[in-house]
Motif scaffolding. Structure first.
Motif, PDB file in Angstrom:
ATOM      1  N   ASN A 195       2.596  -1.386  -0.914  1.00 52.39           N
ATOM      2  CA  ASN A 195       3.091  -1.756  -2.242  1.00 52.39           C
ATOM      3  C   ASN A 195       4.219  -2.782  -2.134  1.00 52.39           C
ATOM      4  O   ASN A 195       4.288  -3.733  -2.905  1.00 52.39           O
ATOM      5  N   SER A 217      11.035   4.309  -2.795  1.00 57.89           N
ATOM      6  CA  SER A 217       9.718   4.594  -3.355  1.00 57.89           C
ATOM      7  C   SER A 217       9.541   6.040  -3.782  1.00 57.89           C
ATOM      8  O   SER A 217       8.605   6.366  -4.511  1.00 57.89           O
ATOM      9  N   PRO A 252       3.436   3.170   0.275  1.00 58.55           N
ATOM     10  CA  PRO A 252       4.581   2.426  -0.252  1.00 58.55           C
ATOM     11  C   PRO A 252       4.885   1.137   0.519  1.00 58.55           C
ATOM     12  O   PRO A 252       5.389   0.170  -0.058  1.00 58.55           O
ATOM     13  N   TYR A 256       5.180   8.932  -3.851  1.00 60.48           N
ATOM     14  CA  TYR A 256       5.736   7.641  -3.436  1.00 60.48           C
ATOM     15  C   TYR A 256       5.010   6.520  -4.161  1.00 60.48           C
ATOM     16  O   TYR A 256       3.779   6.552  -4.302  1.00 60.48           O
TER      17      TYR A 256
END
Length: 198
Positions: A189, A128, A186, A148
């Motif tokens: 994500n 990331s 991250p 990130y």
């Protein structure tokens, strides 16, 4: 008995003022005197007087003080300090969609994401990382220039318990971060369904 009054029938007091009208307000002096501090007190009812005497005789009974009721904030006991993770707009939208479908709280979604990706955290963070000021392969990137994927300016608040905070901080230290937001974004994500930030 004749019309003449005998001496013994005449009262000794002077009653001449009985026929004359009393001056205005003359009867109020007695009423006003009752309101002054020097006025006589009303007699105490017998039952109350006995109770007062019993308290006076018993020195162990302290006089009653007015109780001051302090109202504690109910929100203090129910809520905990809120932490925040700053994510991109896309991650925020995916987060809200997932949270509503799963019917979970912000905290539950964050903890679910970290738990599900716990084994892959180091890889997620490494993949990331994006340098906003590349310097070539010979020199390491400036940490302040690294962002990130998943991170951004949109806030997601969550309220972990002190024990949960301790675990989050130890995971962050293991990953090399001092702030939770940097590494949680991250992870969210990578965890959340939908189009991931790239």
């Amino acid at each position: 008995m004749s019309g003449k009054l005998k001496q013994q029938d005449i009262p000794a007091e002077d009653l001449s003022d009985l026929g004359a009208p009393a001056p205005r307000g003359s009867g109020l002096s007695e009423l006003l005197g009752a309101a002054t501090p020097t006025a006589r007190r009303q007699p105490v009812p017998e039952a109350r007087a006995e109770a007062v005497e019993a308290v006076r005789e018993d020195d162990s009974v302290a006089p009653a003080r007015p109780t001051r009721i302090t109202r504690q904030s109910s929100t203090r006991s129910r809520t905990r300090p809120t932490s925040a993770v700053y994510v991109s707009q896309g991650v925020k939208q995916r987060f809200e969609d997932y949270r509503h479908k799963a019917k979970k709280t912000n905290l539950q979604v964050v903890l679910d994401a970290i738990t599900a990706k716990h084994e892959d955290l180091h890889d997620i963070i490494k993949k990331s990382a994006v340098s906003t000021a590349p310097v070539g392969s010979l020199f390491p990137a400036d940490p302040s220039a690294v962002r990130y994927l998943g991170g951004g300016s949109v806030q997601i608040g969550f309220s972990p318990t002190p024990e949960q905070e301790s675990v989050l901080d130890s995971i962050g230290q293991d990953l090399g971060f001092t702030t939770r937001s940097t590494w949680i974004a991250p992870v969210l994500n990578a965890f959340l369904p939908g189009r991931k930030d790239t």
